[in-house]
Design a protein around this motif. Structure first.
Motif, mmCIF file in Angstrom:
data_model
loop_
_atom_site.group_PDB
_atom_site.id
_atom_site.type_symbol
_atom_site.label_atom_id
_atom_site.label_comp_id
_atom_site.label_asym_id
_atom_site.label_seq_id
_atom_site.Cartn_x
_atom_site.Cartn_y
_atom_site.Cartn_z
ATOM 1 N N GLY A 1 0.786 -1.224 0.000
ATOM 2 C CA GLY A 1 0.000 0.000 0.000
ATOM 3 C C GLY A 1 0.819 1.276 0.000
ATOM 4 O O GLY A 1 0.254 2.374 0.139
ATOM 5 N N TYR A 2 2.134 1.180 -0.180
ATOM 6 C CA TYR A 2 2.985 2.360 -0.192
ATOM 7 C C TYR A 2 3.148 2.902 -1.606
ATOM 8 O O TYR A 2 3.305 2.137 -2.562
ATOM 9 N N ARG B 1 5.654 -8.194 10.898
ATOM 10 C CA ARG B 1 4.411 -8.894 11.215
ATOM 11 C C ARG B 1 3.923 -9.744 10.045
ATOM 12 O O ARG B 1 3.294 -10.787 10.249
ATOM 13 N N ALA B 2 4.208 -9.301 8.823
ATOM 14 C CA ALA B 2 3.673 -9.970 7.641
ATOM 15 C C ALA B 2 4.335 -11.326 7.429
ATOM 16 O O ALA B 2 5.473 -11.571 7.847
ATOM 17 N N GLN C 1 -7.833 -9.600 -0.074
ATOM 18 C CA GLN C 1 -7.744 -10.951 0.488
ATOM 19 C C GLN C 1 -6.291 -11.336 0.735
ATOM 20 O O GLN C 1 -5.963 -11.959 1.758
ATOM 21 N N VAL C 2 -5.414 -10.969 -0.199
ATOM 22 C CA VAL C 2 -3.986 -11.246 -0.039
ATOM 23 C C VAL C 2 -3.439 -10.513 1.175
ATOM 24 O O VAL C 2 -2.673 -11.078 1.968
ATOM 25 N N ARG C 3 -3.815 -9.263 1.336
ATOM 26 C CA ARG C 3 -3.316 -8.492 2.474
ATOM 27 C C ARG C 3 -3.742 -9.122 3.797
ATOM 28 O O ARG C 3 -2.956 -9.157 4.755
ATOM 29 N N THR D 1 -2.435 -2.273 7.417
ATOM 30 C CA THR D 1 -2.640 -0.975 6.762
ATOM 31 C C THR D 1 -1.570 0.010 7.214
ATOM 32 O O THR D 1 -1.350 0.164 8.425
ATOM 33 N N PRO D 2 -0.901 0.700 6.292
ATOM 34 C CA PRO D 2 0.141 1.666 6.674
ATOM 35 C C PRO D 2 -0.463 2.996 7.125
ATOM 36 O O PRO D 2 -0.407 4.009 6.422
#
Length: 237
Positions: A141-142, A197-198, A216-218, A225-226
Motif C-alpha cells: 500500500g505504499y 508482522r507480515a 484478500q492477499v493483504r 494498513t500503513p
C-alpha cells in the motif's frame, strides 16, 4: 553450491556510505540504491535462497517464472479480475511508468559480478526480490513518493534482513528527524513493524498471487494498513 561461485560477501561500508550520500542528494538516484545493496548484501541473499528452498522446495522454485521481469512486463499488459493483485499491479505500472525491466537495466549499471556467480541460488533470489519490488509496493500500500519508498525499504529490511535496506531506512529516517519531520520517521518505523508482522512475501507463487483479490492477499499475508504513511498529506510525502 560451490564456494568458487559465491558472490563476494564482504561488507564494503565505505562504498555504501558514499552511495548513501549520493542518494540523500538525489532521491531518484536508483543506481545509488543498487550500489548500497551490492556493498552490504553480505550473506543475506544466500540466507534468503536457503529459506525459499526450505519452505517451498526446488520443484516449486523451478516452476516459478524466471527471469521474472519479462513475465511481469507481460502481466502488466494483461486483463486481470477487477480488484485482483494483477489488476492493481497493471494500474500501478500504467500510473507510474515504472517496470521490472527498467529496474533490471538500472541494476546492471556498475555490476561487475562474474557470470557464473549470477547463476547461484543467492543471485537468483536477489533477482526475484529486485523484480518484485514494485509488486511489494502494490501489496503493502505504499506509493512511489520519497516517504513511500523509504517505508518499503524498511518493510523489506524486516522481511529480508540485508544491511543495505537498513542503511537506507536509517539514513532517510535520520534526515527526516533532523528536518523535524517526525511523521515521516513514524511512517518508516511503521513500515519495519508491518514487514516484521507480515508473512514472508518471497515465498508467494507469483502467477497465482496475481489472480487473488488484493484485499484478500493483504489479510492472508497479514500485511497491515500503513496508517502512519496514509495520514501524511500526499503533497508532504
Amino acid at each position: 553450491m560451490s564456494t568458487a561461485t559465491l558472490p563476494d560477501a564482504r561488507l564494503r561500508w565505505g562504498a555504501a556510505f558514499e552511495a548513501l550520500d549520493r542518494l540523500m542528494r538525489d532521491k531518484d538516484d536508483t543506481v545509488a540504491v543498487f550500489d548500497i545493496m551490492r556493498a552490504l548484501d553480505g550473506r543475506a541473499p544466500e540466507r534468503g535462497a536457503r529459506r525459499l528452498l526450505r519452505e517451498r522446495g526446488q520443484a516449486w522454485i523451478d516452476r516459478e517464472p524466471a527471469p521474472l521481469a519479462p513475465w511481469l512486463a507481460e502481466a502488466a499488459r494483461r486483463s486481470w479480475p477487477e480488484g485482483s493483485v494483477g489488476a492493481a499491479y497493471r494500474d500501478f505500472v500504467e500510473r507510474t511508468g515504472l517496470t521490472a525491466e527498467g529496474l533490471v537495466e538500472v541494476s546492471l549499471v556498475g555490476e561487475v559480478q562474474a557470470e557464473d556467480a549470477r547463476e547461484t541460488p543467492a543471485a537468483q533470489f536477489g533477482c526475484r526480490i529486485r523484480d518484485t519490488h514494485d509488486l511489494w509496493h502494490v501489496m503493502s500500500g505504499y506509493g512511489t513518493d520519497g516517504t513511500g519508498e523509504s517505508c518499503v525499504v524498511a518493510f523489506s529490511y524486516a522481511q529480508l534482513g540485508g544491511l543495505g535496506w537498513a542503511l537506507i531506512a536509517l539514513g532517510t529516517a535520520l534526515e527526516a528527524a533532523l528536518a523535524r519531520r517526525f511523521d515521516v520517521v513514524r511512517a518508516v518505523w511503521e513500515g519495519w513493524r508491518l514487514g516484521r508482522r507480515a508473512h514472508w512475501l518471497p515465498a508467494e507463487p507469483t502467477a497465482a498471487l496475481m489472480m487473488e483479490p488484493l484485499e484478500q492477499v493483504r489479510l492472508r499475508m497479514r500485511i497491515g494498513t500503513p496508517r502512519a504513511y496514509l495520514s501524511i498529506q500526499p503533497s508532504r510525502r
